[in-house]
Scaffold this motif. Structure first.
Motif, PDB file in Angstrom:
ATOM      1  N   LYS A 290       0.819  -1.213   0.000  1.00  0.00           N
ATOM      2  CA  LYS A 290       0.000   0.000   0.000  1.00  0.00           C
ATOM      3  C   LYS A 290       0.854   1.264   0.000  1.00  0.00           C
ATOM      4  CE  LYS A 290      -4.200  -1.774   2.217  1.00  0.00           C
ATOM      5  NZ  LYS A 290      -5.203  -1.521   3.297  1.00  0.00           N
ATOM      6  N   ASP A 291       1.985   1.216   0.667  1.00  0.00           N
ATOM      7  CA  ASP A 291       2.849   2.398   0.726  1.00  0.00           C
ATOM      8  C   ASP A 291       3.397   2.757  -0.643  1.00  0.00           C
ATOM      9  OD1 ASP A 291       2.363   2.475   3.412  1.00  0.00           O
ATOM     10  OD2 ASP A 291       4.367   1.814   4.042  1.00  0.00           O
ATOM     11  N   LEU A 292       3.805   1.753  -1.432  1.00  0.00           N
ATOM     12  CA  LEU A 292       4.319   2.037  -2.780  1.00  0.00           C
ATOM     13  C   LEU A 292       3.209   2.523  -3.707  1.00  0.00           C
ATOM     14  CD1 LEU A 292       6.946  -0.784  -3.518  1.00  0.00           C
ATOM     15  CD2 LEU A 292       7.350   1.667  -3.241  1.00  0.00           C
TER      16      LEU A 292
ATOM     17  N   TYR B 279       1.201 -15.295   4.726  1.00  0.00           N
ATOM     18  CA  TYR B 279       0.508 -14.272   5.484  1.00  0.00           C
ATOM     19  C   TYR B 279       1.167 -13.969   6.831  1.00  0.00           C
ATOM     20  CZ  TYR B 279      -3.827 -11.548   5.701  1.00  0.00           C
ATOM     21  OH  TYR B 279      -4.752 -10.530   5.696  1.00  0.00           O
ATOM     22  N   GLY B 280       1.405 -15.019   7.615  1.00  0.00           N
ATOM     23  CA  GLY B 280       1.995 -14.806   8.928  1.00  0.00           C
ATOM     24  C   GLY B 280       3.373 -14.188   8.850  1.00  0.00           C
ATOM     25  N   ARG B 281       4.155 -14.597   7.869  1.00  0.00           N
ATOM     26  CA  ARG B 281       5.499 -14.044   7.735  1.00  0.00           C
ATOM     27  C   ARG B 281       5.470 -12.569   7.350  1.00  0.00           C
ATOM     28  NH1 ARG B 281      10.509 -16.266   3.983  1.00  0.00           N
ATOM     29  NH2 ARG B 281      11.982 -14.654   4.617  1.00  0.00           N
ATOM     30  N   PHE B 282       4.591 -12.220   6.414  1.00  0.00           N
ATOM     31  CA  PHE B 282       4.493 -10.813   6.029  1.00  0.00           C
ATOM     32  C   PHE B 282       4.022  -9.960   7.204  1.00  0.00           C
ATOM     33  CE2 PHE B 282       3.734 -11.800   1.230  1.00  0.00           C
ATOM     34  CZ  PHE B 282       5.062 -12.190   1.118  1.00  0.00           C
TER      35      PHE B 282
ATOM     36  N   PHE C 162       6.131  -2.148   5.972  1.00  0.00           N
ATOM     37  CA  PHE C 162       5.255  -1.231   5.255  1.00  0.00           C
ATOM     38  C   PHE C 162       3.811  -1.707   5.384  1.00  0.00           C
ATOM     39  CE2 PHE C 162       7.170  -4.354   2.368  1.00  0.00           C
ATOM     40  CZ  PHE C 162       6.037  -5.007   1.870  1.00  0.00           C
ATOM     41  N   ASP C 163       2.891  -0.832   5.031  1.00  0.00           N
ATOM     42  CA  ASP C 163       1.476  -1.194   5.071  1.00  0.00           C
ATOM     43  C   ASP C 163       1.155  -2.027   3.832  1.00  0.00           C
ATOM     44  OD1 ASP C 163      -1.150  -1.312   5.836  1.00  0.00           O
ATOM     45  OD2 ASP C 163      -1.664   0.709   5.133  1.00  0.00           O
ATOM     46  N   TRP C 164       0.482  -3.128   4.029  1.00  0.00           N
ATOM     47  CA  TRP C 164       0.153  -3.996   2.911  1.00  0.00           C
ATOM     48  C   TRP C 164      -1.262  -4.538   3.069  1.00  0.00           C
ATOM     49  CZ3 TRP C 164      -0.793  -9.227   4.087  1.00  0.00           C
ATOM     50  CH2 TRP C 164      -0.371  -9.648   5.373  1.00  0.00           C
ATOM     51  N   GLY C 165      -1.793  -5.002   1.957  1.00  0.00           N
ATOM     52  CA  GLY C 165      -3.130  -5.568   1.974  1.00  0.00           C
ATOM     53  C   GLY C 165      -3.238  -6.704   0.986  1.00  0.00           C
ATOM     54  N   THR C 166      -4.425  -7.280   0.903  1.00  0.00           N
ATOM     55  CA  THR C 166      -4.651  -8.401  -0.009  1.00  0.00           C
ATOM     56  C   THR C 166      -6.018  -8.254  -0.671  1.00  0.00           C
ATOM     57  OG1 THR C 166      -5.715  -9.815   1.654  1.00  0.00           O
ATOM     58  CG2 THR C 166      -3.311  -9.965   1.455  1.00  0.00           C
TER      59      THR C 166
ATOM     60  N   LYS D 135      -9.197 -12.066  10.096  1.00  0.00           N
ATOM     61  CA  LYS D 135     -10.617 -12.186   9.759  1.00  0.00           C
ATOM     62  C   LYS D 135     -10.839 -12.000   8.264  1.00  0.00           C
ATOM     63  CE  LYS D 135     -13.012 -10.968  14.070  1.00  0.00           C
ATOM     64  NZ  LYS D 135     -13.849 -12.181  14.102  1.00  0.00           N
ATOM     65  N   THR D 136     -10.133 -11.020   7.657  1.00  0.00           N
ATOM     66  CA  THR D 136     -10.239 -10.796   6.212  1.00  0.00           C
ATOM     67  C   THR D 136      -9.772 -12.027   5.451  1.00  0.00           C
ATOM     68  OG1 THR D 136      -9.922  -8.410   6.442  1.00  0.00           O
ATOM     69  CG2 THR D 136      -9.450  -9.363   4.283  1.00  0.00           C
ATOM     70  N   LEU D 137      -8.652 -12.584   5.881  1.00  0.00           N
ATOM     71  CA  LEU D 137      -8.106 -13.776   5.239  1.00  0.00           C
ATOM     72  C   LEU D 137      -9.119 -14.914   5.252  1.00  0.00           C
ATOM     73  CD1 LEU D 137      -5.380 -15.130   4.153  1.00  0.00           C
ATOM     74  CD2 LEU D 137      -5.136 -15.985   6.478  1.00  0.00           C
ATOM     75  N   ILE D 138      -9.729 -15.134   6.405  1.00  0.00           N
ATOM     76  CA  ILE D 138     -10.683 -16.235   6.543  1.00  0.00           C
ATOM     77  C   ILE D 138     -11.978 -15.929   5.802  1.00  0.00           C
ATOM     78  CG2 ILE D 138     -12.027 -17.546   8.234  1.00  0.00           C
ATOM     79  CD1 ILE D 138      -9.601 -17.107  10.170  1.00  0.00           C
TER      80      ILE D 138
END
Length: 437
Positions: free
Chosen positions: A174-176, A296-299, A305-309, A375-378
């Motif tokens: 998200k930051d990039l 997911y857990g590693r990131f 940085f802020d990230w999403g999926t 929660k988003t992942l699930i």
């Protein structure tokens, strides 16, 4: 996968674990004897390839502590492995006296299915029924647990038990995106527009690894965006003819080659492995990575940085299934211990932990998942499940297809092979070993 793969990668999908992750002797005991070959009854030999800070790695560490409390007196002998090692050496190891008591292994016809057909895995059907594993796993997740006499998944006897699920998604920095004033994509056209803008800035938008599973998974996802369930069943389960020159495969190969030309995928990525792919995303070198929930857990742990999926836009199908399997080698000396360990990884305590650490649990209490990203992942996984959107992985149908996909997709990246020749090579390899229709 991956770094696990999973999977998977895992799939993948995959990182060698630091031996220190499970260093030291972990004291555990057996409750019951073994029906396998000769073995030290005070040692449980365990192999798995999840990164220690992945959701699965953290859950399995906690499972070992739980197991220790219930089984004082037996040591867990953990050996450092990687997905690639297991992919290449499993048959040889399981035919030797060095086989572990319990190991994580990739699911699908070409991997767990092949080992079951060769008689190298223990039939877990009785244990699955007795311990209720068959009730805890949904039908879609159970698909990769059971194999028929030909090693084809979906029916037959239990040869493996997944205790998590997995699926692929788009991870984005998200930051990039904000730095270059690029809108976060909601559609496939917006995704390609974003990649155009990054490429114009001299940034390779897609983190990729041609030497392992990441590259072939991009290509398979492109094919899935033009496919349906009947197409998947024909390719993966032999319920029809798989035509690698059909509209879906042709679109995938041509689009992938075009993306290399446009600079969305770096030609230098041909030699990168899965670990290097994930690290390039973590280091901010590429703003987008299409890969699996195993990251997911590693990131969550390492990203600065802020990230999403988001799910791959414009496609009802994506890569995914039940997670990699716990399998018990036929010659394991401590099978009762192995069954007990599997049981603990399916307990509410471990499943809830897995969910809150960014994994996709198969038997958690939904109200116990409190982390918003988890929660988003699930929720996204549940969306896929509701629309029957899990389409397995491209290397599953036949033994050795993974290596074919790696080498042929590398040629697409370097430009040494045209899409039509690429599809010819896949068809030839598939037809050689797939059951005759």
């Amino acid at each position: 996968m991956l770094t696990a793969r999973g999977r998977r990668a895992a799939r993948g999908r995959v990182t060698a674990l630091a031996a220190a992750a499970l260093s030291g002797a972990l004291l555990l005991t057996a409750c019951g004897g073994s029906d396998g070959g000769s073995s030290d009854s005070k040692t449980l030999k365990l192999w798995h390839y999840e990164a220690p800070n992945s959701a699965m790695g953290q859950a399995w560490n906690e499972a070992i502590k739980e197991f220790e409390a219930k089984h004082p007196g037996v040591k867990v002998q953990y050996e450092e492995k990687s997905f690639a090692q297991m992919q290449k050496t499993a048959q040889m190891v399981l035919n030797s006296s060095d086989a572990p008591d319990l190991m994580e292994y990739n699911k699908g016809n070409a991997t767990a299915g092949l080992l079951s057909k060769q008689g190298l895995l223990t039939d877990l059907t009785a244990e699955a029924t007795k311990r209720g594993w068959d009730k805890k796993l949904s039908a879609g997740v159970r698909t990769t647990s059971v194999y028929d006499t030909n090693g084809v998944m979906g029916s037959g006897k239990w040869y493996g038990v997944p205790n998590y699920a997995e699926y692929t998604m788009v991870f984005y920095n998200k930051d990039l995106f904000a730095k270059y004033k690029i809108p976060e994509p909601k559609t496939f056209d917006e995704l390609t527009a974003a990649m155009d803008k990054f490429a114009a800035k001299g940034i390779t938008p897609l983190a990729n690894g041609g030497a392992e599973y990441p590259a072939q998974q991009y290509l398979y996802q492109l094919a899935l965006s033009k496919a349906d369930r009947a197409w998947v069943d024909a390719f993966e389960l032999y319920k029809g003819k798989a035509d690698f020159h059909d509209a879906a495969w042709t679109y995938a190969a041509e689009t992938f080659a075009d993306w290399v030309k446009k600079g969305y995928i770096g030609k230098s990525s041909t030699g990168a492995n899965a670990e290097q792919t994930g690290v390039s995303f973590l280091q901010g070198k590429s703003p987008i990575l299409f890969s699996g929930s195993w990251w997911y857990g590693r990131f969550e742990d390492e990203a600065k940085f802020d990230w999403g999926t988001f799910l791959w836009p414009g496609s009802n199908l994506t890569l995914g299934s039940g997670g990699n399997l716990w399998v018990v080698p036929k010659g394991a000396g401590n099978k009762d211990l192995a069954y007990d360990f599997i049981d603990i990884t399916l307990s509410k305590k471990i499943q809830n932990l897995l969910g809150n650490k960014g994994g996709v649990p198969v038997a958690a209490d939904a109200s116990a998942i409190t982390d918003p990203k988890a929660k988003t992942l699930i929720d996204d996984f549940n969306t896929l499940s509701r629309r029957d959107g899990l389409a397995f992985y491209p290397d599953w149908p036949i033994a050795g297809f993974y290596d074919v996909l790696v080498s042929e997709t590398q040629k697409l990246i370097t430009g040494s092979e045209k899409p039509d020749d690429y599809l010819d090579a896949l068809q030839k390899a598939y037809d050689k070993d797939a059951p005759k229709q």
